[in-house]
Scaffold this motif. Sequence first.
Motif, PDB file in Angstrom:
ATOM      1  N   THR A  12       0.943  -1.027  -0.196  1.00 22.46           N
ATOM      2  CA  THR A  12       0.180   0.401  -0.108  1.00 22.46           C
ATOM      3  C   THR A  12       1.204   0.919  -0.504  1.00 22.46           C
ATOM      4  OG1 THR A  12       0.099   0.572   2.347  1.00 22.46           O
ATOM      5  CG2 THR A  12      -1.547  -1.444   1.240  1.00 22.46           C
ATOM      6  N   THR A  13       0.170   2.188  -0.500  1.00 19.42           N
ATOM      7  CA  THR A  13       0.957   3.144   0.018  1.00 19.42           C
ATOM      8  C   THR A  13       1.063   3.658   1.027  1.00 19.42           C
ATOM      9  OG1 THR A  13      -1.066   4.668  -0.018  1.00 19.42           O
ATOM     10  CG2 THR A  13       0.058   4.609  -2.260  1.00 19.42           C
ATOM     11  N   GLY A  14       0.611   3.573   2.054  1.00 16.38           N
ATOM     12  CA  GLY A  14       0.971   3.877   3.642  1.00 16.38           C
ATOM     13  C   GLY A  14       2.131   2.612   4.026  1.00 16.38           C
ATOM     14  N   ASP A  15       2.417   1.940   3.364  1.00 20.99           N
ATOM     15  CA  ASP A  15       3.548   0.690   3.392  1.00 20.99           C
ATOM     16  C   ASP A  15       5.266   1.258   2.820  1.00 20.99           C
ATOM     17  OD1 ASP A  15       1.936  -0.861   4.476  1.00 20.99           O
ATOM     18  OD2 ASP A  15       1.479  -2.470   2.757  1.00 20.99           O
ATOM     19  N   ALA A  16       4.387   2.411   1.596  1.00 18.32           N
ATOM     20  CA  ALA A  16       5.771   2.669   0.996  1.00 18.32           C
ATOM     21  C   ALA A  16       5.746   4.330   1.436  1.00 18.32           C
ATOM     22  CB  ALA A  16       5.554   3.445  -0.404  1.00 18.32           C
ATOM     23  N   ALA A  17       5.469   4.599   2.315  1.00 15.50           N
ATOM     24  CA  ALA A  17       5.464   5.930   3.113  1.00 15.50           C
ATOM     25  C   ALA A  17       6.247   5.895   4.554  1.00 15.50           C
ATOM     26  CB  ALA A  17       4.488   6.906   3.231  1.00 15.50           C
ATOM     27  N   LEU A  18       6.399   4.419   4.729  1.00 11.67           N
ATOM     28  CA  LEU A  18       6.839   3.231   6.443  1.00 11.67           C
ATOM     29  C   LEU A  18       8.408   3.566   5.769  1.00 11.67           C
ATOM     30  CD1 LEU A  18       6.223   2.510   9.352  1.00 11.67           C
ATOM     31  CD2 LEU A  18       5.825   0.511   7.945  1.00 11.67           C
ATOM     32  N   ALA A  19       8.119   3.428   4.780  1.00 11.81           N
ATOM     33  CA  ALA A  19       9.395   2.671   4.225  1.00 11.81           C
ATOM     34  C   ALA A  19      10.520   3.916   3.988  1.00 11.81           C
ATOM     35  CB  ALA A  19       9.546   1.951   3.126  1.00 11.81           C
ATOM     36  N   ILE A  20       9.640   4.932   3.302  1.00  7.56           N
ATOM     37  CA  ILE A  20       9.808   5.747   3.471  1.00  7.56           C
ATOM     38  C   ILE A  20      10.718   7.245   4.177  1.00  7.56           C
ATOM     39  CG2 ILE A  20      10.270   8.405   2.347  1.00  7.56           C
ATOM     40  CD1 ILE A  20       9.082   7.486  -0.445  1.00  7.56           C
ATOM     41  N   GLY A  21       9.497   6.697   5.236  1.00  2.00           N
ATOM     42  CA  GLY A  21       9.920   7.050   6.470  1.00  2.00           C
ATOM     43  C   GLY A  21      11.125   6.765   7.643  1.00  2.00           C
ATOM     44  N   ALA A  22      11.138   5.553   7.061  1.00  6.11           N
ATOM     45  CA  ALA A  22      12.430   5.262   8.234  1.00  6.11           C
ATOM     46  C   ALA A  22      14.206   5.949   7.402  1.00  6.11           C
ATOM     47  CB  ALA A  22      12.073   3.479   7.357  1.00  6.11           C
ATOM     48  N   TYR A  23      13.919   5.591   6.274  1.00  6.49           N
ATOM     49  CA  TYR A  23      14.456   6.372   5.624  1.00  6.49           C
ATOM     50  C   TYR A  23      15.691   7.668   5.772  1.00  6.49           C
ATOM     51  CZ  TYR A  23      18.277   8.013   1.926  1.00  6.49           C
ATOM     52  OH  TYR A  23      19.513   8.350   2.007  1.00  6.49           O
ATOM     53  N   GLY A  24      14.115   8.542   6.376  1.00  6.10           N
ATOM     54  CA  GLY A  24      14.633   9.770   7.010  1.00  6.10           C
ATOM     55  C   GLY A  24      15.360   9.733   8.246  1.00  6.10           C
ATOM     56  N   LEU A  25      14.312   8.558   9.026  1.00  6.20           N
ATOM     57  CA  LEU A  25      14.970   8.535  10.864  1.00  6.20           C
ATOM     58  C   LEU A  25      16.123   8.250  10.366  1.00  6.20           C
ATOM     59  CD1 LEU A  25      11.766   6.227  12.320  1.00  6.20           C
ATOM     60  CD2 LEU A  25      12.904   8.428  12.947  1.00  6.20           C
ATOM     61  N   GLY A  26      16.422   6.883   9.481  1.00  5.28           N
ATOM     62  CA  GLY A  26      18.384   6.689   9.785  1.00  5.28           C
ATOM     63  C   GLY A  26      18.445   7.662   9.813  1.00  5.28           C
ATOM     64  N   ARG A  27      18.544   9.129   8.908  1.00  4.25           N
ATOM     65  CA  ARG A  27      19.384   9.545   7.928  1.00  4.25           C
ATOM     66  C   ARG A  27      19.910  10.786   9.038  1.00  4.25           C
ATOM     67  NH1 ARG A  27      22.351  13.455   7.950  1.00  4.25           N
ATOM     68  NH2 ARG A  27      22.387  15.055   6.486  1.00  4.25           N
ATOM     69  N   LEU A  28      18.571  10.887  10.355  1.00  4.52           N
ATOM     70  CA  LEU A  28      18.924  11.440  11.861  1.00  4.52           C
ATOM     71  C   LEU A  28      20.106  11.111  12.672  1.00  4.52           C
ATOM     72  CD1 LEU A  28      15.680  12.588  12.523  1.00  4.52           C
ATOM     73  CD2 LEU A  28      16.622  14.042  11.765  1.00  4.52           C
ATOM     74  N   GLY A  29      19.723   9.796  12.520  1.00  2.00           N
ATOM     75  CA  GLY A  29      20.777   8.856  13.077  1.00  2.00           C
ATOM     76  C   GLY A  29      22.141   8.982  12.659  1.00  2.00           C
ATOM     77  N   ALA A  30      21.391   9.072  11.624  1.00  2.00           N
ATOM     78  CA  ALA A  30      23.546   8.947  11.169  1.00  2.00           C
ATOM     79  C   ALA A  30      24.501  10.501  11.779  1.00  2.00           C
ATOM     80  CB  ALA A  30      23.279   8.570   9.671  1.00  2.00           C
ATOM     81  N   ASP A  31      23.426  12.055  12.067  1.00  2.00           N
ATOM     82  CA  ASP A  31      23.848  12.466  12.091  1.00  2.00           C
ATOM     83  C   ASP A  31      25.288  12.517  13.314  1.00  2.00           C
ATOM     84  OD1 ASP A  31      24.279  13.617  10.145  1.00  2.00           O
ATOM     85  OD2 ASP A  31      22.179  15.279  10.641  1.00  2.00           O
ATOM     86  N   LEU A  32      23.897  11.806  14.396  1.00  2.00           N
ATOM     87  CA  LEU A  32      24.384  12.009  15.785  1.00  2.00           C
ATOM     88  C   LEU A  32      25.627  10.797  15.922  1.00  2.00           C
ATOM     89  CD1 LEU A  32      20.550  11.756  17.442  1.00  2.00           C
ATOM     90  CD2 LEU A  32      22.909  13.785  17.224  1.00  2.00           C
ATOM     91  N   ILE A  33      25.182   9.379  15.239  1.00  2.00           N
ATOM     92  CA  ILE A  33      26.228   8.509  15.351  1.00  2.00           C
ATOM     93  C   ILE A  33      27.509   8.591  14.849  1.00  2.00           C
ATOM     94  CG2 ILE A  33      26.494   5.728  14.792  1.00  2.00           C
ATOM     95  CD1 ILE A  33      23.459   5.774  15.757  1.00  2.00           C
ATOM     96  N   GLY A  34      26.818   9.380  13.658  1.00  2.00           N
ATOM     97  CA  GLY A  34      28.626   9.293  12.707  1.00  2.00           C
ATOM     98  C   GLY A  34      29.972  11.000  13.281  1.00  2.00           C
ATOM     99  N   GLY A  35      28.739  12.016  14.193  1.00  2.00           N
ATOM    100  CA  GLY A  35      29.580  12.734  15.012  1.00  2.00           C
ATOM    101  C   GLY A  35      30.477  12.071  16.600  1.00  2.00           C
ATOM    102  N   HIS A  36      29.609  11.146  16.901  1.00  2.00           N
ATOM    103  CA  HIS A  36      30.237  10.496  18.032  1.00  2.00           C
ATOM    104  C   HIS A  36      31.147   9.788  17.264  1.00  2.00           C
ATOM    105  CE1 HIS A  36      31.082   8.097  21.620  1.00  2.00           C
ATOM    106  NE2 HIS A  36      30.605   7.190  20.975  1.00  2.00           N
ATOM    107  N   LEU A  37      31.239   9.118  16.154  1.00  2.00           N
ATOM    108  CA  LEU A  37      31.962   7.519  15.864  1.00  2.00           C
ATOM    109  C   LEU A  37      33.495   8.780  15.354  1.00  2.00           C
ATOM    110  CD1 LEU A  37      29.997   5.034  13.486  1.00  2.00           C
ATOM    111  CD2 LEU A  37      31.190   4.487  16.055  1.00  2.00           C
ATOM    112  N   ALA A  38      33.250   9.439  13.926  1.00  2.00           N
ATOM    113  CA  ALA A  38      34.141  10.882  14.061  1.00  2.00           C
ATOM    114  C   ALA A  38      34.807  12.148  15.771  1.00  2.00           C
ATOM    115  CB  ALA A  38      33.342  12.158  13.501  1.00  2.00           C
ATOM    116  N   ASP A  39      34.866  11.311  16.853  1.00  2.00           N
ATOM    117  CA  ASP A  39      35.626  11.725  17.783  1.00  2.00           C
ATOM    118  C   ASP A  39      35.804  10.814  18.419  1.00  2.00           C
ATOM    119  OD1 ASP A  39      34.315  14.593  17.031  1.00  2.00           O
ATOM    120  OD2 ASP A  39      32.977  14.351  18.590  1.00  2.00           O
TER     121      ASP A  39
END
Length: 149
Positions: free
Chosen positions: A22-49
């Motif tokens: 469904t389109t809701g399922d697709a939106a869920l997957a695309i939302g997961a992409y956005g959440l991963g992107r948010l987490g990448a900033d926090l985790i990536g900064g910690h790993l870099a330091d």
Amino acid sequence: MNKFGTFVVPFLALYLTRRGFTTGDAALAIGAYGLGRLGADLIGGHLADTFGRRRTIVLSMVLAAVSMLMLSQARSLSAIVLLTGLASLTGELYLPACSALLADLVPEHQRVTAYSAYRMAFMRAGLSARQRRHFWRRTHSCGFSWAMR
């Protein structure tokens, strides 16, 4: 090459709805992409330091390739959602490390120019991707070229 995985996102909704989700399922997957992107900033900064800028960049590139390969083989919605978030997280993990590495290597009076060149490289890579997509579409039409217009 590290931005190639983001090319998947616009077509993820088309792919999922064509496979019967469904389109809701697709939106869920695309939302997961956005959440991963948010987490990448926090985790990536910690790993870099913690582990170093260069090691974080290499780790991001390797994990992004592996997670994108795993996403290409996923068939269930839960696996697709999970791996879409993971692909986003690992594919964007390098960004804080790149910015920090640039700040470490460039003298303060040249940073504006360096960051401008860094951003221009991303824009140029996007332009090149559009040119390659156009060439591919013209030479390898596979029945869904209407979606790329």
